[in-house]
Design a protein around this motif. Structure first.
Motif, PDB file in Angstrom:
ATOM      1  N   ILE A  97       0.856  -1.186   0.000  1.00 37.31           N
ATOM      2  CA  ILE A  97       0.000   0.000   0.000  1.00 37.31           C
ATOM      3  C   ILE A  97       0.895   1.239   0.000  1.00 37.31           C
ATOM      4  N   GLU A  98       0.287   2.402  -0.130  1.00 36.36           N
ATOM      5  CA  GLU A  98       1.041   3.656  -0.174  1.00 36.36           C
ATOM      6  C   GLU A  98       1.485   4.080   1.228  1.00 36.36           C
ATOM      7  N   PRO A  99       2.686   4.681   1.358  1.00 34.11           N
ATOM      8  CA  PRO A  99       3.142   5.186   2.656  1.00 34.11           C
ATOM      9  C   PRO A  99       2.150   6.157   3.300  1.00 34.11           C
ATOM     10  N   ALA A 100       1.507   6.991   2.483  1.00 35.98           N
ATOM     11  CA  ALA A 100       0.529   7.941   3.026  1.00 35.98           C
ATOM     12  C   ALA A 100      -0.635   7.207   3.688  1.00 35.98           C
ATOM     13  N   SER A 101      -1.000   6.056   3.130  1.00 32.40           N
ATOM     14  CA  SER A 101      -2.078   5.250   3.712  1.00 32.40           C
ATOM     15  C   SER A 101      -1.661   4.684   5.063  1.00 32.40           C
ATOM     16  N   VAL A 102      -0.395   4.248   5.170  1.00 29.06           N
ATOM     17  CA  VAL A 102       0.126   3.748   6.451  1.00 29.06           C
ATOM     18  C   VAL A 102       0.068   4.848   7.501  1.00 29.06           C
ATOM     19  N   LYS A 103       0.533   6.049   7.132  1.00 29.41           N
ATOM     20  CA  LYS A 103       0.518   7.181   8.071  1.00 29.41           C
ATOM     21  C   LYS A 103      -0.898   7.479   8.539  1.00 29.41           C
ATOM     22  N   GLY A 104      -1.843   7.458   7.610  1.00 27.73           N
ATOM     23  CA  GLY A 104      -3.238   7.727   7.967  1.00 27.73           C
ATOM     24  C   GLY A 104      -3.792   6.696   8.922  1.00 27.73           C
ATOM     25  N   HIS A 105      -3.512   5.418   8.643  1.00 29.00           N
ATOM     26  CA  HIS A 105      -3.979   4.343   9.526  1.00 29.00           C
ATOM     27  C   HIS A 105      -3.363   4.473  10.915  1.00 29.00           C
ATOM     28  N   LEU A 106      -2.051   4.744  10.971  1.00 22.20           N
ATOM     29  CA  LEU A 106      -1.386   4.874  12.271  1.00 22.20           C
ATOM     30  C   LEU A 106      -1.964   6.027  13.077  1.00 22.20           C
ATOM     31  N   LYS A 107      -2.255   7.118  12.408  1.00 26.34           N
ATOM     32  CA  LYS A 107      -2.835   8.278  13.091  1.00 26.34           C
ATOM     33  C   LYS A 107      -4.197   7.915  13.695  1.00 26.34           C
ATOM     34  N   ARG A 108      -5.012   7.193  12.931  1.00 24.14           N
ATOM     35  CA  ARG A 108      -6.339   6.801  13.428  1.00 24.14           C
ATOM     36  C   ARG A 108      -6.234   5.784  14.564  1.00 24.14           C
ATOM     37  N   ILE A 109      -5.299   4.825  14.430  1.00 22.14           N
ATOM     38  CA  ILE A 109      -5.110   3.825  15.485  1.00 22.14           C
ATOM     39  C   ILE A 109      -4.736   4.505  16.796  1.00 22.14           C
ATOM     40  N   MET A 110      -3.755   5.403  16.735  1.00 21.16           N
ATOM     41  CA  MET A 110      -3.288   6.062  17.965  1.00 21.16           C
ATOM     42  C   MET A 110      -4.368   6.945  18.572  1.00 21.16           C
ATOM     43  N   ALA A 111      -5.192   7.563  17.713  1.00 21.43           N
ATOM     44  CA  ALA A 111      -6.300   8.378  18.222  1.00 21.43           C
ATOM     45  C   ALA A 111      -7.340   7.495  18.922  1.00 21.43           C
ATOM     46  N   LYS A 112      -7.644   6.343  18.324  1.00 24.76           N
ATOM     47  CA  LYS A 112      -8.633   5.436  18.914  1.00 24.76           C
ATOM     48  C   LYS A 112      -8.169   4.883  20.263  1.00 24.76           C
ATOM     49  N   LEU A 113      -6.867   4.600  20.371  1.00 24.20           N
ATOM     50  CA  LEU A 113      -6.348   3.941  21.568  1.00 24.20           C
ATOM     51  C   LEU A 113      -5.732   4.910  22.573  1.00 24.20           C
ATOM     52  N   GLY A 114      -5.668   6.191  22.220  1.00 24.43           N
ATOM     53  CA  GLY A 114      -5.099   7.182  23.125  1.00 24.43           C
ATOM     54  C   GLY A 114      -3.596   7.048  23.279  1.00 24.43           C
ATOM     55  N   LEU A 115      -2.907   6.647  22.200  1.00 26.21           N
ATOM     56  CA  LEU A 115      -1.453   6.468  22.234  1.00 26.21           C
ATOM     57  C   LEU A 115      -0.787   7.625  21.506  1.00 26.21           C
ATOM     58  N   SER A 116       0.518   7.848  21.811  1.00 29.88           N
ATOM     59  CA  SER A 116       1.184   9.010  21.223  1.00 29.88           C
ATOM     60  C   SER A 116       2.458   8.675  20.454  1.00 29.88           C
ATOM     61  N   SER A 117       2.841   7.412  20.374  1.00 30.20           N
ATOM     62  CA  SER A 117       4.053   7.062  19.629  1.00 30.20           C
ATOM     63  C   SER A 117       3.955   5.627  19.117  1.00 30.20           C
ATOM     64  N   ARG A 118       4.815   5.303  18.152  1.00 27.08           N
ATOM     65  CA  ARG A 118       4.841   3.938  17.610  1.00 27.08           C
ATOM     66  C   ARG A 118       5.335   2.945  18.651  1.00 27.08           C
ATOM     67  N   ALA A 119       6.260   3.390  19.491  1.00 26.72           N
ATOM     68  CA  ALA A 119       6.759   2.498  20.552  1.00 26.72           C
ATOM     69  C   ALA A 119       5.610   2.124  21.492  1.00 26.72           C
ATOM     70  N   GLU A 120       4.786   3.105  21.871  1.00 30.74           N
ATOM     71  CA  GLU A 120       3.625   2.823  22.724  1.00 30.74           C
ATOM     72  C   GLU A 120       2.656   1.890  22.013  1.00 30.74           C
ATOM     73  N   LEU A 121       2.474   2.099  20.709  1.00 35.58           N
ATOM     74  CA  LEU A 121       1.531   1.286  19.948  1.00 35.58           C
ATOM     75  C   LEU A 121       1.948  -0.177  19.935  1.00 35.58           C
ATOM     76  N   VAL A 122       3.234  -0.426  19.661  1.00 35.72           N
ATOM     77  CA  VAL A 122       3.724  -1.811  19.622  1.00 35.72           C
ATOM     78  C   VAL A 122       3.635  -2.442  21.011  1.00 35.72           C
ATOM     79  N   THR A 123       4.002  -1.685  22.043  1.00 35.78           N
ATOM     80  CA  THR A 123       3.897  -2.199  23.410  1.00 35.78           C
ATOM     81  C   THR A 123       2.452  -2.541  23.739  1.00 35.78           C
ATOM     82  N   TRP A 124       1.517  -1.660  23.372  1.00 39.60           N
ATOM     83  CA  TRP A 124       0.087  -1.901  23.612  1.00 39.60           C
ATOM     84  C   TRP A 124      -0.357  -3.179  22.892  1.00 39.60           C
TER      85      TRP A 124
END
Length: 197
Positions: A162-189
């Motif tokens: 998929i496109e890098p822009a799509s990855v960025k968009g998905h990551l932004k939505r994931i972190m907003a849904k879960l209340g996370l602020s970084s990729r490290a927090e996301l992977v740990t979660w």
């Protein structure tokens, strides 16, 4: 030390947490190297502020003290990496470049403790957190790809075709849904909640 590298420019310096926050105004740095022990406000508090909106700046935590309070405090505050001050100059430069690409880096001396902490808090798949229900199938796929190999946006995009822009968009939505602020927090979660085993 960093100014000797042609591709890295030091745009500001600060002697405390509040000074670091003030220094960001008008500078828009790509990456911040944050000492965790400073007078007049600690680096962990400043990291939490600068990695959150409206700044959203990648922060590399640095310290001379290899203690859990700093390691996990920095990661929880949103730092994308953690370096000990004994690290070689080239290690600093590599970490800065990685952070600018959206990737993280943790000192080898610290990595085993971080992995141990994650493995000890991993839940079996049968007890996946209800929060996972907030995520789409593609968002779960993005999280798993992030943890399975190089974590740059381009690397994840290549793995999922998929496109890098799509990855960025998905990551932004994931972190907003879960209340996370970084990729490290996301992977740990994801490890803690059974999304990644």
């Amino acid at each position: 030390m960093l100014e000797r590298y042609a591709d890295i420019e030091v745009v500001a310096e600060a002697a405390s947490g509040p000074e670091a926050i003030d220094a960001v105004h008008g500078q828009a740095p790509d990456v911040i190297l944050m000492d965790l022990r400073m007078p007049d406000g600690d680096g962990i508090a400043a990291t939490q502020i600068l990695t959150a909106p409206p700044w959203n700046i990648p922060v590399l935590a640095i310290t001379a003290f290899d203690i859990d309070e700093y390691v996990f405090g920095a990661i929880k505050a949103g730092a994308v990496g953690f370096l000990l001050k004994i690290s070689a100059p080239d290690t600093y430069a590599t970490a800065v470049r990685a952070a600018a690409r959206g990737e993280g880096m943790i000192s080898p001396q610290v990595t085993p403790r971080v992995l141990a902490a994650v493995s000890h808090t991993t839940r079996p798949a049968s007890t996946i957190s209800p929060d996972v229900r907030l995520l789409t199938a593609r968002e779960v796929e993005i999280m798993r790809a992030l943890a399975d190999g190089p974590s740059s946006t381009k690397a994840v995009a290549r793995r999922l075709n998929i496109e890098p822009a799509s990855v960025k968009g998905h990551l932004k939505r994931i972190m907003a849904k879960l209340g996370l602020s970084s990729r490290a927090e996301l992977v740990t979660w994801a490890f803690r909640n059974g999304v990644i085993s």
